[in-house]
Design a protein around this motif. Sequence first.
Motif, short mmCIF file in Angstrom:
data_model
loop_
_atom_site.label_atom_id
_atom_site.label_comp_id
_atom_site.label_asym_id
_atom_site.label_seq_id
_atom_site.Cartn_x
_atom_site.Cartn_y
_atom_site.Cartn_z
N ALA A 196 1.12 -1.47 -0.06
CA ALA A 196 0.00 0.08 -0.15
C ALA A 196 0.91 0.98 0.24
N MET A 197 0.65 2.14 -0.67
CA MET A 197 0.82 3.26 -1.46
C MET A 197 0.16 4.71 -0.76
N HIS A 198 -0.12 6.11 -0.30
CA HIS A 198 -0.68 6.63 -0.55
C HIS A 198 0.03 8.16 -0.30
N VAL A 199 -0.34 9.15 -1.31
CA VAL A 199 0.35 9.59 -1.60
C VAL A 199 -0.62 11.79 -1.03
N GLU A 200 -0.03 12.33 -0.52
CA GLU A 200 -1.26 13.47 -0.34
C GLU A 200 -0.08 14.84 -1.20
N ALA A 201 -1.18 16.06 -1.54
CA ALA A 201 0.17 16.97 -1.58
C ALA A 201 -0.10 18.22 -0.40
N CYS A 202 1.28 18.29 -0.12
CA CYS A 202 1.16 19.64 1.62
C CYS A 202 1.49 20.42 1.10
N LYS A 203 0.18 21.69 1.38
CA LYS A 203 0.78 23.14 0.93
C LYS A 203 1.27 23.58 2.39
N SER A 204 1.46 22.69 3.78
CA SER A 204 1.68 23.37 5.22
C SER A 204 2.81 22.21 5.15
N PHE A 205 3.01 22.03 6.17
CA PHE A 205 3.32 21.38 7.63
C PHE A 205 2.85 22.00 9.66
N GLY A 206 2.84 21.90 9.54
CA GLY A 206 2.61 22.03 11.05
C GLY A 206 2.72 21.56 12.73
N THR A 207 3.44 21.94 13.37
CA THR A 207 3.95 20.95 14.54
C THR A 207 3.16 20.54 14.84
N SER A 208 1.67 20.12 15.02
CA SER A 208 1.35 19.16 15.17
C SER A 208 1.55 17.64 14.56
N GLU A 209 1.87 17.84 13.00
CA GLU A 209 2.04 16.61 12.65
C GLU A 209 3.01 16.03 12.19
N ALA A 210 4.09 17.17 12.62
CA ALA A 210 5.65 16.93 13.32
C ALA A 210 5.80 16.13 14.87
N ASN A 211 5.15 16.76 15.40
CA ASN A 211 5.11 15.44 17.07
C ASN A 211 4.83 14.50 16.87
N GLU A 212 3.27 14.09 16.19
CA GLU A 212 2.95 12.99 15.66
C GLU A 212 3.54 11.98 14.91
N ASN A 213 4.20 12.94 13.61
CA ASN A 213 4.99 11.84 13.79
C ASN A 213 5.97 11.08 13.74
N GLU A 214 7.01 11.97 15.08
CA GLU A 214 7.79 12.17 15.95
C GLU A 214 7.60 11.32 17.24
N ARG A 215 6.73 11.27 17.44
CA ARG A 215 5.98 11.13 18.88
C ARG A 215 5.99 12.00 19.72
N HIS A 216 6.26 13.08 19.77
CA HIS A 216 7.25 14.34 20.71
C HIS A 216 4.99 13.91 21.80
N TRP A 217 4.91 12.70 22.60
CA TRP A 217 4.06 13.18 23.29
C TRP A 217 4.42 13.15 24.95
N PRO A 275 0.91 26.75 -3.15
CA PRO A 275 1.21 26.00 -3.70
C PRO A 275 1.52 24.83 -2.45
N ASN A 276 1.88 23.71 -3.79
CA ASN A 276 2.33 22.27 -2.53
C ASN A 276 4.05 22.75 -3.13
N CYS A 277 4.64 21.75 -1.71
CA CYS A 277 5.49 22.68 -0.98
C CYS A 277 6.57 21.37 -0.44
N CYS A 278 5.73 20.17 -0.40
CA CYS A 278 6.20 19.10 -0.44
C CYS A 278 4.80 17.51 -0.07
N ALA A 279 5.47 16.54 0.17
CA ALA A 279 4.15 15.92 -0.32
C ALA A 279 4.50 14.29 1.01
N LYS A 280 3.15 13.92 1.36
CA LYS A 280 3.34 13.01 2.76
C LYS A 280 3.30 11.73 2.36
#
Length: 517
Positions: free
Chosen positions: A8-29, A96-101
Motif C-alpha cells: 500500500a502507498m498513499h501520496v498527499e500533496a501538502c501546502k504546509s506542515f505544522g507542529t502537531s503533525e510533526a509531533n505525531e510523526n515523531e511521537r513527541h507526546w 502551491p504545494n511545498c511537500c509530499a506526505k
Amino acid sequence: MNTDIKQAMHVEACKSFGTSEANENERHWDEDKIDRKNQDPTNHYDKTRMKLNFEIGPDGKIHPLGYQKKSLEVRLQERLAELGWKPFKPDSKIQPNCCAKFIFGGNHDRTLEMAFGNQTVNLEKDADNGLLHRCEEIEHWAKDVHEWCARRYGQENIIGFQIHLDESSPHIHALIVPVGIRPKSSRECVMWSAKFGKDRFEYGRILREMHTSLYEEVGSKYGLDRGDSIDGRNVQHLHKREYIRKLTKEAKQAEKAVKGLQTMMRKLEQELLTGRNRLKEIDEALASGKITLDKYEAQKADIQKLISDYQVKLDDKTGKLQVKEQELEQLTKDAAKACSVIQPFRNHKVDFTPPQITEKVPLFGTDKWIERQNRLIAKQFTEIVCKIESLYRSDAARQVEATQRNILADYGELYQLRKDVKTLIENNDELKSTLETMLDQLANPSLRSKIFAIADALAGGTPAVISSGGGGGGNSDSDLRWDGRRPDEEEDAYRRRCLKAAIIVVMRSSKSHGRNR
C-alpha cells in the motif's frame, strides 16, 4: 477472509506542515496526550509498543524515533529556504504545494509478521505488549523503501522517515520535498509538477508507475503484491449523481480556463502584431531620415525584446491551452460515459450456515422427528432464499432508477440539441440573407467596380477611405478598420478577406446613401 497480500502507498500533496503533525510523526507526546488521543475510537496508540518505533536518518541507518535535535517542521523549513522557496501571501486563497506526505504499508497480517515474527500481539486497547521485540525484517523493508525514495527524490529531499509499530498495522511516514530544475536559470527549486505531473492525468500515470516500481524493487522481496489499480475508483466511491455533478463542475472550470487562455493568447498575438508593425514604422522612418541610426537601433532593440518576451509568453500559454483542452475532452468523455452506463448486477456473497441436522435420531417417534427436522431445514432454506431475493430486488430497483435518470438525461440532451438546431437554422438564414445581399451588390456594375477597387487597395496595402456620411465627396472618417495581413495567413485567404471587407463597407455605404436620399 481476505487472503490478498498487497503493498500500500498513499501520496498527499501538502501546502504546509505544522507542529502537531510533526509531533505525531515523531511521537513527541506525553502519556496524557496519548490517553486523550485514544479517547477517539478510531485511534489506537499502544504505549507499550512505542519504544519499538524507529526512523531512518540521512545516513541511511536505523535510529530511535525523534533522535534528531531539530524537529521535523524546522528541518522542512530549512530545506525550503535552501531551495529559495517563496510561498504566496498568507491571505491568498491559492497556495502551491511545498511537500509530499507518503504513507507506506501493506497487508495487515504480513506487516505484523515482518515486525514481530511469531510473537503474539494483543491489539486490544490498553493491552500490555511490553515483552515484544522488533524483528529485523521490518527494518530491512523500511531501509529498502527509504532507498527507493532516495533514488526517486534525492536523499537531501527526504525530510523525515518514521516507522510506527505502535498502531494496528506497521507503516511508514515519509515527508519529501519535490525538487525540479528551473528552465531559465537551471537552478533547483521546489516543483510539484517535476515529480508528480502538471495535471491529474499525468499524475495518475506517474502514480501507476510508482506502484509498479515499488513492487518490482521492494514489495516483491517481502511477498507484497502490487496494489490494485485506482482507475475508475471515483465512480464506485461516489453516488452516480454526485459523480456526474463533480465531472460537470470540473468540465466547466476547464472550459473557463480554456476560454481565459484563448483570450490571453489573442491579446499576445495582437501585441506581437503591434510590435512588428512598429518595426516597419521605424524602418520607414530611418529610410526617410526622420530618425538617426543610433535612435533607430535603440528603438529596434527595445521592440525586439518586447516581441521576444511576448513570444515566450505566447508559447507558454499555447502549451497550457493544449493541456487544458485535453483535460476538458477527457472530462467530457467521462461525463458522457457516466450518464449513459448502467452498473451491472453485483455478484452478492451471502454468508450463511448450510442447514444441518444436529439432533440424534430417537429410538421411537422417528417419523415425527424427521418431520420436525424437515420443517427446520425448510425454514432456514427459505430465509436464505429470501435474503438473496431481497438483495437482487434492490439491485433491480437500482437499475430501474438508473434507467429513469438516463432517460431524463437523454431528454435533456435532446432538448439542447433542438435548441442548437434552431440556432443553426437562424444563423443559416442570416448568412443566406447576407450572401444574397452581397450577390446583389456584385450584380450592380458601379458597386462592383467600387468593391474591387477597395479590395485591390486592401490587398495591396494602400489605404482606402470610405465616407461614412452622405454625398459623394467623401471625408477623412472611415468605416473601414483594417488590420492588414495576419501572421501566417495564406495569400488566397487574405484576398478573400479583403473582398469580404470591401463588400461589407460598400453595403454600409450604400445603406447610408439610401437613408440620406
